[in-house]
Design a protein around this motif. Structure first.
Motif, short mmCIF file in Angstrom:
data_model
loop_
_atom_site.label_atom_id
_atom_site.label_comp_id
_atom_site.label_asym_id
_atom_site.label_seq_id
_atom_site.Cartn_x
_atom_site.Cartn_y
_atom_site.Cartn_z
N GLU A 91 0.82 -1.21 0.00
CA GLU A 91 0.00 0.00 0.00
C GLU A 91 0.86 1.27 0.00
OE1 GLU A 91 -3.17 2.14 2.97
OE2 GLU A 91 -3.29 -0.02 2.74
N LYS A 374 -4.96 -5.71 -4.92
CA LYS A 374 -4.49 -4.52 -4.21
C LYS A 374 -4.72 -3.26 -5.04
CE LYS A 374 -3.09 -4.57 -0.76
NZ LYS A 374 -3.76 -4.34 0.53
N GLU A 377 -8.47 -2.52 -4.69
CA GLU A 377 -8.76 -1.96 -3.38
C GLU A 377 -8.26 -0.52 -3.29
OE1 GLU A 377 -7.05 -4.62 -0.55
OE2 GLU A 377 -8.41 -6.26 -1.04
N CYS A 529 -11.80 -10.34 -7.06
CA CYS A 529 -10.49 -9.84 -7.49
C CYS A 529 -9.55 -11.01 -7.69
CB CYS A 529 -9.93 -8.88 -6.44
SG CYS A 529 -11.00 -7.47 -6.11
N ILE A 661 -14.94 -9.35 -2.52
CA ILE A 661 -15.42 -8.14 -1.84
C ILE A 661 -16.94 -8.10 -1.98
CG2 ILE A 661 -15.33 -5.62 -1.76
CD1 ILE A 661 -12.55 -5.75 -2.96
N ASP A 682 -10.11 -5.04 7.05
CA ASP A 682 -9.94 -4.63 5.65
C ASP A 682 -11.24 -4.78 4.87
OD1 ASP A 682 -7.30 -3.95 5.98
OD2 ASP A 682 -6.51 -5.85 5.22
N ASP A 683 -12.00 -5.84 5.14
CA ASP A 683 -13.30 -6.03 4.47
C ASP A 683 -14.23 -4.86 4.77
OD1 ASP A 683 -12.52 -8.50 3.48
OD2 ASP A 683 -13.36 -9.61 5.17
N ASN A 686 -13.10 -1.73 2.84
CA ASN A 686 -13.47 -1.84 1.42
C ASN A 686 -14.97 -1.64 1.22
OD1 ASN A 686 -10.85 -2.34 0.52
ND2 ASN A 686 -11.05 -4.56 0.74
#
Length: 703
Positions: A91, A374, A377, A529, A661, A682-683, A686
């Motif tokens: 990131e 990534k 996201e 993804c 996702i 993280d879910d 997103n």
């Protein structure tokens, strides 16, 4: 034209700095603003700048600050990975890169130097970074000292390895070659760019003046003092000779352009070196390094300073002889920023052996379609930030929700209202050392808006038997309160479900927000993804057994959702047969749904019924349904029922390592999304970003 290119050396000392010079010059002929970026550098000694970055910035005067040209040192990157923070590494690199991408027309990236102790780590990290930057790759291999067969073997192994990692190899450059049979090497190599076009191959012969150090390089490497011969520091060093024996034996080992390393008190060796310069029986050496910090005796120095023969540089270093020799073994020829002779040689060698017009044309013709998880996201976060929305989170008692909120606020993705007991929430925030000072923390029953929400809900539901007392009790529920915030425009969207059921999230939305015009049902999709692209799967979470009309509605909604998130919709209506090959109630339902989609949305690319392999695999599609605009290249997969869809998305998630996702709800007037109770932080991040993007789309449609 693609906006980036990633140079990866496959092993140490490939000479990729010379390649970077040539590529930068090639790009600047056509591109006004070029940036140079090294995601991970080796890490210089002391305050030394990275060699390749300094070289490129100095030579081409790129409008970049040094600190913007790299993200981590190799040691920092390894430490982050060892701490289990791999996502942070990628990131941060993406953030650095995107900053350059916004300011420049093209970003030339260069990988690691393969001088660390773990080459496998460097292969993996270079591959992952190139994939996440969506960059085609130019491989540089080191052919020094290899036979033609060895060159082919090692280069092909490198090509195969990086292709297996899903990288787009634009070209390979076999550098530092000492092979005459160039055509043989090129004829034996094979790789494809995006599996359709053969990638390019070039061979660059060894140029001694580039691959070997000069006495000046030695002086810099050893931090040595130049005692004599400052004008001769450009002399090339081909070998090192440690002089520890008597003169008679030492002279037998002198070779052309050798650099003699000896203690400063060995006057006999010093004088014999100078004497050999006058003899036609001995080759000229490059110079002398005196060790131990010992300067020659005064009369010896006077003698050699007055030498009228061929001059020769003499350096003085503080280290002892063994240490100095060991350090020199790690020195290799580098192109220094102030060495215009070497730079000119490197550029000339590159242009002589690389067809820059061919390479430029191929680069201009390529557009990367690769999208890694990534990257996707990251794009979600960036899209959400571009038009910041207000999202309500009704589950303030969830630690994961609070941690996600901290991340969202720190990154400036959305504005947040968190519902629950303010005292308990603030206590939890303190215990977890979070910063949610920018969030609105609200207790529904104590909110100044509570009574107005109760009255609105009562008016909406009184025809169905709603009483004021029940309305008040219902509106005290955070999920109902949050849904009413969205309905009345006090929030743009809601995310819930980390500690509540799907029904508890969706029921209030059905009752308060309702479906949008043209949508008969609320359905869902998962954004799948994969390693190189994003697919849309629907419906995998809401409608158990849709009829043909509902299936058509799901397909249309899913195509619209795909477009919101930048996926070009090519809709495959899935079944257990393809085209006209099968019959039966289930196949007929899919066939009817496909017909309805074409009637309602004739501009959509849709095909059905299709089996999954015919929808996803071009080779299978060519056999089962040739000529289809969807088969073999579908991006939106519509499953005939919930059982099939739910199992398939989980199978792809587990077997293919895809990031799923969702579910992303679709068909509502305003966005509300449901989380899995097993969701990660993280879910949640997103899903909130997705909800904000949906809110942007709702706003755009209303204008």
């Amino acid at each position: 034209m693609v906006k980036n290119l990633y140079i990866i050396g496959t092993e140490p000392r490939t000479g990729k700095s010379a390649i970077a010079l040539g590529l930068t010059q090639m790009l600047l002929r056509d591109v006004q603003r070029v940036a140079f970026f090294r995601p991970i550098i080796s890490g210089g000694q002391g305050n030394r700048k990275d060699h390749d970055i300094n070289l490129i910035l100095s030579q081409f005067y790129l409008n970049q600050r040094y600190e913007d040209t790299y993200a981590f040192t190799l040691a920092e990157a390894r430490d982050i990975v060892n701490r289990g923070e791999h996502a942070l590494l990628v990131e941060t690199i993406l953030n650095k890169y995107k900053g350059l991408e916004r300011r420049f027309d093209f970003v030339l990236c260069e990988g690691t130097d393969f001088l660390g102790s773990d080459p496998a780590f460097e292969v993996d990290i270079n591959s992952e970074i190139a994939a996440n930057l969506g960059a085609p790759v130019l491989l540089v291999t080191n052919a020094q000292g290899k036979s033609p067969e060895e060159i082919v073997s090692s280069t092909q192994l490198a090509i195969d390895g990086f292709e297996e990692k899903g990288l787009d190899i634009l070209a390979t450059i076999i550098n530092r070659a000492e092979v005459k049979d160039k055509d043989y090497v090129l004829s034996q190599l094979s790789c494809k760019f995006r599996s359709t076009t053969e990638c390019l191959h070039y061979v660059i012969p060894e140029e001694p003046s580039l691959g070997k150090p000069t006495v000046k390089d030695v002086a810099k490497w050893l931090d040595a003092e130049v005692l004599i011969g400052r004008e001769q520091l450009d002399a090339q060093v081909d070998d090192y000779l440690v002089a520890a024996m008597q003169v008679g034996n030492f002279l037998d080992y002198i070779s052309k352009n050798c650099l003699v390393v000896t203690p400063g008190d060995r006057s006999d060796i010093i004088l014999s070196c100078y004497a050999s310069r006058q003899s036609t029986e001995y080759p000229d050496m490059a110079g002398i390094v005196l060790t131990g910090g010992i300067e020659p005796q005064r009369n010896i120095r006077k003698l050699i300073e007055g030498w009228s023969g061929n001059p020769m540089p003499v350096l003085l270093t503080k280290g002892h002889t063994f240490k100095t020799a060991r350090v020199l073994m790690d020195l290799y020829g580098r192109i220094e920023a102030d060495d215009q002779k070497k730079i000119a040689t490197a550029l000339g060698t590159f242009e002589t052996n690389v067809d820059v017009n061919e390479l430029r044309t191929r680069l201009e013709a390529k557009r990367s379609t690769r999208v890694t998880p990534k990257m996707f996201e990251y794009s979600l976060i960036e899209k959400a930030k571009n038009d910041r929305k207000h999202i309500v989170l009704p589950e303030g008692s969830s630690g994961r929700i609070l941690k996600a909120a901290d991340i969202l606020l720190r990154r400036g993705v959305v504005d947040l209202t968190i519902l629950g007991d303010p005292d308990q929430i603030r206590s939890d925030i303190s215990q977890m050392s979070l910063d949610l000072s920018a969030a609105h923390i609200v207790s529904p029953a104590k909110s100044p808006l509570f009574d107005a929400y109760v009255n609105t809900f009562y008016d909406m539901r009184k025809a169905k038997g709603m009483t004021m007392e029940v309305a008040r009790d219902t509106m005290a529920d955070p999920t109902y309160f949050g849904t009413m915030m969205v309905k009345l425009g006090h929030a743009h969207g809601m995310v819930s479900g980390s500690i509540t059921t799907t029904a508890q999230t969706i029921r209030p939305a059905f009752q308060i927000i309702k479906t949008k015009p043209g949508a008969s049902i609320v359905s869902s999709v998962f954004l799948m993804c994969l390693s190189d692209r994003v697919l849309v799967f629907g419906d995998c979470a809401v409608i158990p057994n849709p009829n043909a009309k509902e299936l058509a509605d799901i397909a249309i909604q899913s195509a619209e959702t795909a477009m919101i998130f930048g996926v070009e919709p090519r809709v495959a209506m899935l079944s257990y047969s393809t085209g006209e090959s099968g019959s039966g109630e289930d196949v007929d339902k899919v066939r009817e749904a496909t017909k309805l989609v074409r009637e309602l949305r004739p501009e959509l690319l849709v095909e059905g019924p299709l089996q999954y392999d015919a929808a996803a695999n071009p080779d299978v599609a060519a056999t089962k349904l040739p000529g289809s605009a969807v088969a073999g290249k579908a991006t939106v997969f519509i499953f005939p029922d919930l059982n099939t869809g739910n199992n398939t998305y989980k199978a792809v998630q587990q077997s293919a390592g895809a990031v799923a996702i969702g579910p992303v709800l679709q068909g509502l007037n305003m966005p509300v999304n449901d989380l899995s109770r097993g969701c990660t932080v993280d879910d949640i991040v997103n899903t909130v970003a997705i909800t904000a993007i949906q809110a942007q789309a709702v706003q755009a449609q209303g204008k």
